[in-house]
Design a protein around this motif. Sequence first.
Motif, PDB file in Angstrom:
ATOM      1  N   PHE A  40      16.378  -4.846   5.258  1.00 21.91           N
ATOM      2  CA  PHE A  40      16.868  -3.976   4.186  1.00 21.91           C
ATOM      3  C   PHE A  40      16.459  -2.510   4.377  1.00 21.91           C
ATOM      4  O   PHE A  40      16.849  -1.655   3.573  1.00 21.91           O
ATOM      5  CB  PHE A  40      16.373  -4.494   2.834  1.00 21.91           C
ATOM      6  N   LEU A  41      15.694  -2.236   5.429  1.00 17.45           N
ATOM      7  CA  LEU A  41      15.410  -0.830   5.749  1.00 17.45           C
ATOM      8  C   LEU A  41      16.669  -0.093   6.212  1.00 17.45           C
ATOM      9  O   LEU A  41      16.689   1.134   6.260  1.00 17.45           O
ATOM     10  CB  LEU A  41      14.325  -0.745   6.826  1.00 17.45           C
ATOM     11  N   ARG A  91       9.985   9.975   9.911  1.00 17.23           N
ATOM     12  CA  ARG A  91       9.870   9.111  11.090  1.00 17.23           C
ATOM     13  C   ARG A  91       8.402   8.847  11.432  1.00 17.23           C
ATOM     14  O   ARG A  91       8.042   7.742  11.837  1.00 17.23           O
ATOM     15  CB  ARG A  91      10.603   9.745  12.266  1.00 17.23           C
ATOM     16  N   TRP A  92       7.534   9.873  11.255  1.00 13.04           N
ATOM     17  CA  TRP A  92       6.099   9.638  11.469  1.00 13.04           C
ATOM     18  C   TRP A  92       5.576   8.582  10.497  1.00 13.04           C
ATOM     19  O   TRP A  92       4.796   7.695  10.873  1.00 13.04           O
ATOM     20  CB  TRP A  92       5.309  10.935  11.275  1.00 13.04           C
ATOM     21  N   ILE A  93       6.018   8.668   9.246  1.00 15.71           N
ATOM     22  CA  ILE A  93       5.602   7.671   8.256  1.00 15.71           C
ATOM     23  C   ILE A  93       6.096   6.291   8.661  1.00 15.71           C
ATOM     24  O   ILE A  93       5.378   5.280   8.557  1.00 15.71           O
ATOM     25  CB  ILE A  93       6.130   8.055   6.864  1.00 15.71           C
ATOM     26  N   ALA A  94       7.339   6.223   9.140  1.00 13.75           N
ATOM     27  CA  ALA A  94       7.893   4.932   9.568  1.00 13.75           C
ATOM     28  C   ALA A  94       7.123   4.360  10.746  1.00 13.75           C
ATOM     29  O   ALA A  94       6.865   3.146  10.811  1.00 13.75           O
ATOM     30  CB  ALA A  94       9.370   5.107   9.928  1.00 13.75           C
ATOM     31  N   VAL A  95       6.726   5.214  11.693  1.00  9.40           N
ATOM     32  CA  VAL A  95       5.960   4.742  12.854  1.00  9.40           C
ATOM     33  C   VAL A  95       4.634   4.142  12.413  1.00  9.40           C
ATOM     34  O   VAL A  95       4.228   3.047  12.853  1.00  9.40           O
ATOM     35  CB  VAL A  95       5.737   5.902  13.848  1.00  9.40           C
ATOM     36  N   MET A 127       7.965   0.049   0.813  1.00 10.61           N
ATOM     37  CA  MET A 127       8.217   1.086   1.815  1.00 10.61           C
ATOM     38  C   MET A 127       9.489   1.863   1.482  1.00 10.61           C
ATOM     39  O   MET A 127       9.512   3.102   1.536  1.00 10.61           O
ATOM     40  CB  MET A 127       8.333   0.454   3.201  1.00 10.61           C
ATOM     41  N   ASP A 128      10.561   1.145   1.134  1.00  8.83           N
ATOM     42  CA  ASP A 128      11.818   1.811   0.773  1.00  8.83           C
ATOM     43  C   ASP A 128      11.615   2.757  -0.405  1.00  8.83           C
ATOM     44  O   ASP A 128      12.033   3.926  -0.377  1.00  8.83           O
ATOM     45  CB  ASP A 128      12.883   0.772   0.418  1.00  8.83           C
ATOM     46  N   ALA A 129      10.959   2.240  -1.445  1.00  7.54           N
ATOM     47  CA  ALA A 129      10.779   3.038  -2.653  1.00  7.54           C
ATOM     48  C   ALA A 129       9.905   4.257  -2.386  1.00  7.54           C
ATOM     49  O   ALA A 129      10.222   5.376  -2.820  1.00  7.54           O
ATOM     50  CB  ALA A 129      10.161   2.174  -3.760  1.00  7.54           C
ATOM     51  N   ALA A 130       8.785   4.055  -1.654  1.00  7.90           N
ATOM     52  CA  ALA A 130       7.865   5.163  -1.395  1.00  7.90           C
ATOM     53  C   ALA A 130       8.542   6.254  -0.567  1.00  7.90           C
ATOM     54  O   ALA A 130       8.432   7.449  -0.875  1.00  7.90           O
ATOM     55  CB  ALA A 130       6.611   4.638  -0.689  1.00  7.90           C
ATOM     56  N   LEU A 131       9.241   5.838   0.507  1.00 11.11           N
ATOM     57  CA  LEU A 131       9.892   6.828   1.363  1.00 11.11           C
ATOM     58  C   LEU A 131      11.002   7.573   0.623  1.00 11.11           C
ATOM     59  O   LEU A 131      11.179   8.781   0.801  1.00 11.11           O
ATOM     60  CB  LEU A 131      10.442   6.145   2.618  1.00 11.11           C
ATOM     61  N   LEU A 132      11.759   6.852  -0.208  1.00  8.86           N
ATOM     62  CA  LEU A 132      12.821   7.512  -0.967  1.00  8.86           C
ATOM     63  C   LEU A 132      12.251   8.501  -1.982  1.00  8.86           C
ATOM     64  O   LEU A 132      12.790   9.595  -2.172  1.00  8.86           O
ATOM     65  CB  LEU A 132      13.684   6.466  -1.681  1.00  8.86           C
TER      66      LEU A 132
END
Length: 446
Positions: free
Chosen positions: A122-123, A39-43, A185-190
């Motif tokens: 798509f997030l 969540r910090w990364i998403a913020v 973003m999707d790929a990095a977070l996953l």
Amino acid sequence: MTPTIATAPTRVAPPGRSLRASTRETVGQQNMLQLIELRWIAVVGQILTIAFVTLVFGIDLPLLPMAFVVAGLVVLNLFSLFRPRKHGDVRNGALMLGLTVDVAALTALLYLSGGATNPFVFLYALQVTLAAVLLEAWSTWTLVAITGLCFAALTSFYVPLNLPSGSHEQLYQLHIIGMLICFVMDAALLVVFVTRINRNLRARDARLADLRQRAAEEDHIVRMGLLASGAAHELGTPLSTLSVILGDWHHVPAFQADPELLQEIEDMQAEVKRCKTIVTGILLSAGEARGESPTVSTVAGFFDELVEDWRGTRPVRGFEYRNALEDDPAIVSDSALKQIICNVLDNALEASPAWVGFTVQSDGESLLLTVRDRGPGFAPEMLGQFGKPYQSSKGRPGGGLGLFLVVNVVRKFGGRVTARNLADAGAEVILQLPMASLAIEDSHVG
């Protein structure tokens, strides 16, 4: 190389402990921490994306409402970290609520920035993936339904993007760039999340392998204990018979007339008595001695008596005993503990017949028992497998079982055993025992 064999007791967080102050050992705690970090990364990603779209493309976004949404995620993270939790654990409901709030925040940001036309829609797939990994099955399907409804609602209800004049022809290009950023973003977070999940799984597998190893060792100890107990029972009768025969011989006139023969009979009686004492100790350790009650002693008294008995029954030439205890609390004299300490001293004496050192000291919470010798030291391969059964340099069947029992008995007390070779010569074995495991409890009194 200094091997350490230890038992890490299962720690349970007390009631009212926050996630930040918790032990972070339960699956729920680890999963919530992963969610908070993501969540910090998403913020940070949301702030950078909003700034990029506003400053580079000149798109007029409702910054104040979006700032409130991002600030809400920050508050949620801080609340999740510092909120007192019952028993400190994190349940499935808390994780589902956190992900639901994340979905609501993403929906609010998408509503304020074009709805379903926003490529960052798509997030939602990332949120569903997190739910599939973190939540129970019913919770995952519930979140799938929630994200599906939110996506459908955003196709009709949203605030259109306020594009600068002349930028409509660049809308398609802007959409492609947004999809690219969303994909990255999707790929990095996953990748970050799945990598950490795999690391946790490997750690769990390592813990399970350690538990299986300990279970196998304890099963080995049980079988050895049954064998020793059975042998002790079987030896009791012939030893008693020998004791009676030697007692009768002591009164035979022919033997009484020969002082040298009489002395040999007395020596044999002493050895038989020692064998009977050993058999009694085996039965006592197995919990089979009848009419026995725990003996109350003190730490200093226990080790002074142990050293006296050990020196009196071994061919000890040079022995240095130092009791460096400042306090002398009362303890329950444990025969198993006495037996394993004598085992370590026996090994040191066998390796170094000329000198053995034994030091008893305390660091406040633990009792430190140090045994040193001036022998050849441990072989490197033995240090690497210290405490494993049948690891011995003596070259005889059954070698190494003594240290195996030492390590496992100390582990039962909640302590650990370390061994190393000294720089000049010899070896050192340290037994660390928690004082609490030896102290007298109320149940032992009276």
